[in-house]
Design a protein around this motif. Structure first.
Motif, PDB file in Angstrom:
ATOM      1  N   CYS A  55       0.866  -1.183   0.000  1.00  0.00           N
ATOM      2  CA  CYS A  55       0.000   0.000   0.000  1.00  0.00           C
ATOM      3  C   CYS A  55       0.898   1.226   0.000  1.00  0.00           C
ATOM      4  O   CYS A  55       1.705   1.400   0.923  1.00  0.00           O
ATOM      5  N   ASP A  92       1.795   5.451  -0.750  1.00  0.00           N
ATOM      6  CA  ASP A  92       1.377   6.844  -0.897  1.00  0.00           C
ATOM      7  C   ASP A  92       2.611   7.709  -1.073  1.00  0.00           C
ATOM      8  O   ASP A  92       3.614   7.519  -0.372  1.00  0.00           O
ATOM      9  N   TRP A 128      -4.421   4.933  -3.381  1.00  0.00           N
ATOM     10  CA  TRP A 128      -5.749   5.548  -3.377  1.00  0.00           C
ATOM     11  C   TRP A 128      -5.856   6.422  -4.621  1.00  0.00           C
ATOM     12  O   TRP A 128      -5.452   7.570  -4.633  1.00  0.00           O
ATOM     13  N   ARG A 153      -9.168   3.095  -4.644  1.00  0.00           N
ATOM     14  CA  ARG A 153     -10.334   3.984  -4.635  1.00  0.00           C
ATOM     15  C   ARG A 153     -11.457   3.394  -5.504  1.00  0.00           C
ATOM     16  O   ARG A 153     -12.641   3.490  -5.151  1.00  0.00           O
ATOM     17  N   HIS A 206     -13.105   0.604  -3.601  1.00  0.00           N
ATOM     18  CA  HIS A 206     -14.020   1.174  -2.598  1.00  0.00           C
ATOM     19  C   HIS A 206     -15.328   1.605  -3.256  1.00  0.00           C
ATOM     20  O   HIS A 206     -16.417   1.338  -2.750  1.00  0.00           O
ATOM     21  N   LEU A 243      -9.143  10.607   1.055  1.00  0.00           N
ATOM     22  CA  LEU A 243      -8.753   9.413   1.802  1.00  0.00           C
ATOM     23  C   LEU A 243      -9.249   9.505   3.243  1.00  0.00           C
ATOM     24  O   LEU A 243      -9.750   8.519   3.799  1.00  0.00           O
ATOM     25  N   VAL A 257      -4.458   3.765   3.846  1.00  0.00           N
ATOM     26  CA  VAL A 257      -4.874   2.987   2.672  1.00  0.00           C
ATOM     27  C   VAL A 257      -4.910   1.496   3.028  1.00  0.00           C
ATOM     28  O   VAL A 257      -5.856   0.775   2.691  1.00  0.00           O
TER      29      VAL A 257
END
Length: 205
Positions: free
Chosen positions: A25, A27, A127, A157, A160, A171, A196
């Protein structure tokens, strides 16, 4: 959205992840600029196609255990715009001293590959698709492989959106909508990566 549709979407996600033991995960935080309302008009110091990664946060989920088993965080020294803007420092809480002493994108890539060797059979998720585009942009600037070269990327995303009826803009809102506890500082790579991971664990659990 019907329960059946959500079930099928979740099954599709599990099928996508079936070949992999680990999910990274990820970012990123990057150089950026914005003209504040209190400022007079000026040119942006950092335009969008010259944004450079200044932090990578990566959290490893063991997909068999559905648990976080490790993390990787590095600041990255930008080359095109080495001086961070006031806007960037306020947004990310990353300071000039953090990036001045940091490794280059290529050097961080070398460290990440060593780290990732302990977690083979991996894919990665973020995300949205911004992080994947930014890594490619950085690789172009540095004339070297992308930090996660060769690993499949998934947009958490979109996962989700297929499972829940709400459409959180950020987020942070997504974390809150699932009743999860926000971890750390918003717009910090390692903290956003942890959040995330929290969302993905909730979706897959």
């Amino acid at each position: 959205m019907s329960i059946e549709a959500k079930f099928l979407h979740l099954q599709a996600i599990h099928n996508l992840l079936a070949p992999y033991r680990y999910l990274y995960c990820v970012d990123l935080e990057a150089t950026c600029d914005e003209v504040d309302e209190s400022e007079s008009a000026r040119k942006l110091v950092v335009v969008s196609d010259q944004m450079e990664t200044i932090e990578i946060g990566l959290v490893v989920i063991d997909l068999e255990l559905l648990e976080i088993v490790d993390e990787f965080q590095r600041f990255v020294r930008p080359q095109i715009n080495p001086t961070l803007t006031d806007f960037c420092k306020q947004l990310t809480s990353i300071q000039q001293s953090d990036v001045d002493g940091a490794l280059t994108y290529q050097e961080v890539g070398d460290e990440l590959r060593t780290f990732a060797a302990s977690y083979p059979d991996a894919a990665w998720a973020s995300w949205g698709d911004y992080d994947a585009r930014q890594l490619e942009r950085d690789a172009g600037f540095a004339a070297c492989p992308s930090l996660l070269e060769g690993l499949p990327h998934f947009n958490a995303r979109k996962w989700h959106a297929g499972l829940y009826d709400d459409r959180p803009k950020s987020l942070e809102q997504a974390v809150e909508s699932l009743g999860l506890v926000w971890q750390g500082t918003y717009h910090r790579g390692i903290d956003d990566a942890k959040n995330v991971a929290s969302i993905i664990k909730e979706m897959l659990g």
